[in-house]
Write a protein that holds these residues in place. Structure first.
Motif, PDB file in Angstrom:
ATOM      1  N   UNK A   1       0.843  -1.197   0.000  1.00  0.00           N
ATOM      2  CA  UNK A   1       0.000   0.000   0.000  1.00  0.00           C
ATOM      3  C   UNK A   1       0.874   1.240   0.000  1.00  0.00           C
ATOM      4  N   UNK A   2       0.698   2.086   0.994  1.00  0.00           N
ATOM      5  CA  UNK A   2       1.513   3.300   1.089  1.00  0.00           C
ATOM      6  C   UNK A   2       2.721   3.116   2.016  1.00  0.00           C
ATOM      7  N   UNK A   3       2.848   1.940   2.634  1.00  0.00           N
ATOM      8  CA  UNK A   3       3.964   1.674   3.542  1.00  0.00           C
ATOM      9  C   UNK A   3       5.183   1.197   2.765  1.00  0.00           C
ATOM     10  N   UNK A   4       6.349   1.614   3.205  1.00  0.00           N
ATOM     11  CA  UNK A   4       7.610   1.206   2.595  1.00  0.00           C
ATOM     12  C   UNK A   4       8.593   0.869   3.701  1.00  0.00           C
ATOM     13  N   UNK A   5       9.339  -0.216   3.506  1.00  0.00           N
ATOM     14  CA  UNK A   5      10.381  -0.577   4.458  1.00  0.00           C
ATOM     15  C   UNK A   5      11.605  -1.067   3.710  1.00  0.00           C
ATOM     16  N   UNK A   6      12.773  -0.831   4.283  1.00  0.00           N
ATOM     17  CA  UNK A   6      14.029  -1.267   3.686  1.00  0.00           C
ATOM     18  C   UNK A   6      14.758  -2.131   4.707  1.00  0.00           C
ATOM     19  N   UNK A   7      15.235  -3.296   4.246  1.00  0.00           N
ATOM     20  CA  UNK A   7      15.929  -4.238   5.128  1.00  0.00           C
ATOM     21  C   UNK A   7      17.215  -4.703   4.454  1.00  0.00           C
ATOM     22  N   UNK A   8      18.103  -5.296   5.253  1.00  0.00           N
ATOM     23  CA  UNK A   8      19.330  -5.875   4.705  1.00  0.00           C
ATOM     24  C   UNK A   8      18.994  -7.069   3.829  1.00  0.00           C
ATOM     25  N   UNK A   9      19.912  -7.402   2.918  1.00  0.00           N
ATOM     26  CA  UNK A   9      19.695  -8.528   2.008  1.00  0.00           C
ATOM     27  C   UNK A   9      19.507  -9.853   2.742  1.00  0.00           C
ATOM     28  N   UNK A  10      20.145 -10.011   3.904  1.00  0.00           N
ATOM     29  CA  UNK A  10      20.070 -11.277   4.634  1.00  0.00           C
ATOM     30  C   UNK A  10      19.127 -11.220   5.837  1.00  0.00           C
ATOM     31  N   UNK A  11      18.196 -10.263   5.846  1.00  0.00           N
ATOM     32  CA  UNK A  11      17.264 -10.123   6.969  1.00  0.00           C
ATOM     33  C   UNK A  11      16.376 -11.365   7.062  1.00  0.00           C
ATOM     34  N   UNK A  12      16.196 -11.876   8.273  1.00  0.00           N
ATOM     35  CA  UNK A  12      15.433 -13.110   8.476  1.00  0.00           C
ATOM     36  C   UNK A  12      13.930 -12.914   8.285  1.00  0.00           C
ATOM     37  N   UNK A  13      13.467 -11.672   8.225  1.00  0.00           N
ATOM     38  CA  UNK A  13      12.032 -11.390   8.084  1.00  0.00           C
ATOM     39  C   UNK A  13      11.556 -11.334   6.638  1.00  0.00           C
ATOM     40  N   UNK A  14      12.447 -11.448   5.669  1.00  0.00           N
ATOM     41  CA  UNK A  14      12.062 -11.317   4.256  1.00  0.00           C
ATOM     42  C   UNK A  14      10.981 -12.320   3.865  1.00  0.00           C
ATOM     43  N   UNK A  15      11.097 -13.613   4.235  1.00  0.00           N
ATOM     44  CA  UNK A  15      10.010 -14.543   3.872  1.00  0.00           C
ATOM     45  C   UNK A  15       8.658 -14.137   4.474  1.00  0.00           C
ATOM     46  N   UNK A  16       8.678 -13.572   5.663  1.00  0.00           N
ATOM     47  CA  UNK A  16       7.434 -13.120   6.293  1.00  0.00           C
ATOM     48  C   UNK A  16       6.826 -11.949   5.527  1.00  0.00           C
ATOM     49  N   UNK A  17       7.676 -11.014   5.081  1.00  0.00           N
ATOM     50  CA  UNK A  17       7.171  -9.897   4.275  1.00  0.00           C
ATOM     51  C   UNK A  17       6.482 -10.411   3.014  1.00  0.00           C
ATOM     52  N   UNK A  18       7.139 -11.323   2.314  1.00  0.00           N
ATOM     53  CA  UNK A  18       6.580 -11.842   1.069  1.00  0.00           C
ATOM     54  C   UNK A  18       5.291 -12.622   1.327  1.00  0.00           C
ATOM     55  N   UNK A  19       5.247 -13.407   2.405  1.00  0.00           N
ATOM     56  CA  UNK A  19       4.061 -14.194   2.733  1.00  0.00           C
ATOM     57  C   UNK A  19       2.878 -13.309   3.120  1.00  0.00           C
ATOM     58  N   UNK A  20       3.149 -12.133   3.658  1.00  0.00           N
ATOM     59  CA  UNK A  20       2.085 -11.229   4.100  1.00  0.00           C
ATOM     60  C   UNK A  20       1.697 -10.184   3.069  1.00  0.00           C
ATOM     61  N   UNK A  21       2.101 -10.375   1.821  1.00  0.00           N
ATOM     62  CA  UNK A  21       1.637  -9.501   0.748  1.00  0.00           C
ATOM     63  C   UNK A  21       2.512  -8.306   0.439  1.00  0.00           C
ATOM     64  N   UNK A  22       3.697  -8.200   1.037  1.00  0.00           N
ATOM     65  CA  UNK A  22       4.616  -7.115   0.706  1.00  0.00           C
ATOM     66  C   UNK A  22       5.229  -7.409  -0.652  1.00  0.00           C
ATOM     67  N   UNK A  23       5.429  -6.400  -1.459  1.00  0.00           N
ATOM     68  CA  UNK A  23       6.047  -6.527  -2.789  1.00  0.00           C
ATOM     69  C   UNK A  23       7.445  -5.936  -2.762  1.00  0.00           C
ATOM     70  N   UNK A  24       8.389  -6.699  -3.321  1.00  0.00           N
ATOM     71  CA  UNK A  24       9.768  -6.188  -3.391  1.00  0.00           C
ATOM     72  C   UNK A  24       9.869  -5.196  -4.538  1.00  0.00           C
TER      73      UNK A  24
END
Length: 105
Positions: A7-30
């Motif tokens: 939506x209107x939210x944006x977040x930036x994380x490190x390439x090896x962040x352990x939360x990346x699969x959770x972001x993708x599973x919850x509908x976040x788009x890279x």
């Protein structure tokens, strides 16, 4: 660095962040991560990091240095502060140690 939007939210994380699969599973788009333009402060910090890394790499005696790839944050901050101070104090300062009569001889 990876940037994700939802939506209107944006977040930036490190390439090896352990939360990346959770972001993708919850509908976040890279999305593409835009490179930040370097300003004068970034250039001073990069220079200070380089100088601190150089001084850290030179070891004493046998065995050389510690082999660190990056300098501790305190040394980098001190180097940045010293560079900033030196830039502001470019003119010579009379500290009173040299007497005028001795300089004339």
């Amino acid at each position: 660095m990876k940037t994700f939007t939802k939506g209107t939210l944006t977040t930036t994380v490190d390439d090896d962040d352990r939360r990346i699969p959770e972001y993708l599973a919850n509908g976040w788009k890279e999305t593409t991560t835009a490179e930040k333009a370097k300003d004068d402060a970034d250039k001073r910090i990069d220079k200070a990091i380089g100088e601190a890394n150089e001084s850290e790499g030179k070891g004493k005696g046998k065995g050389g240095g510690k082999g660190k790839n990056s300098a501790p944050d305190k040394k980098v901050n001190d180097a940045v502060d010293a560079a900033k101070t030196a830039e502001g104090e470019r003119e010579a300062v009379d500290d009173g140690l040299i007497k005028a009569e001795a300089a004339k001889k």
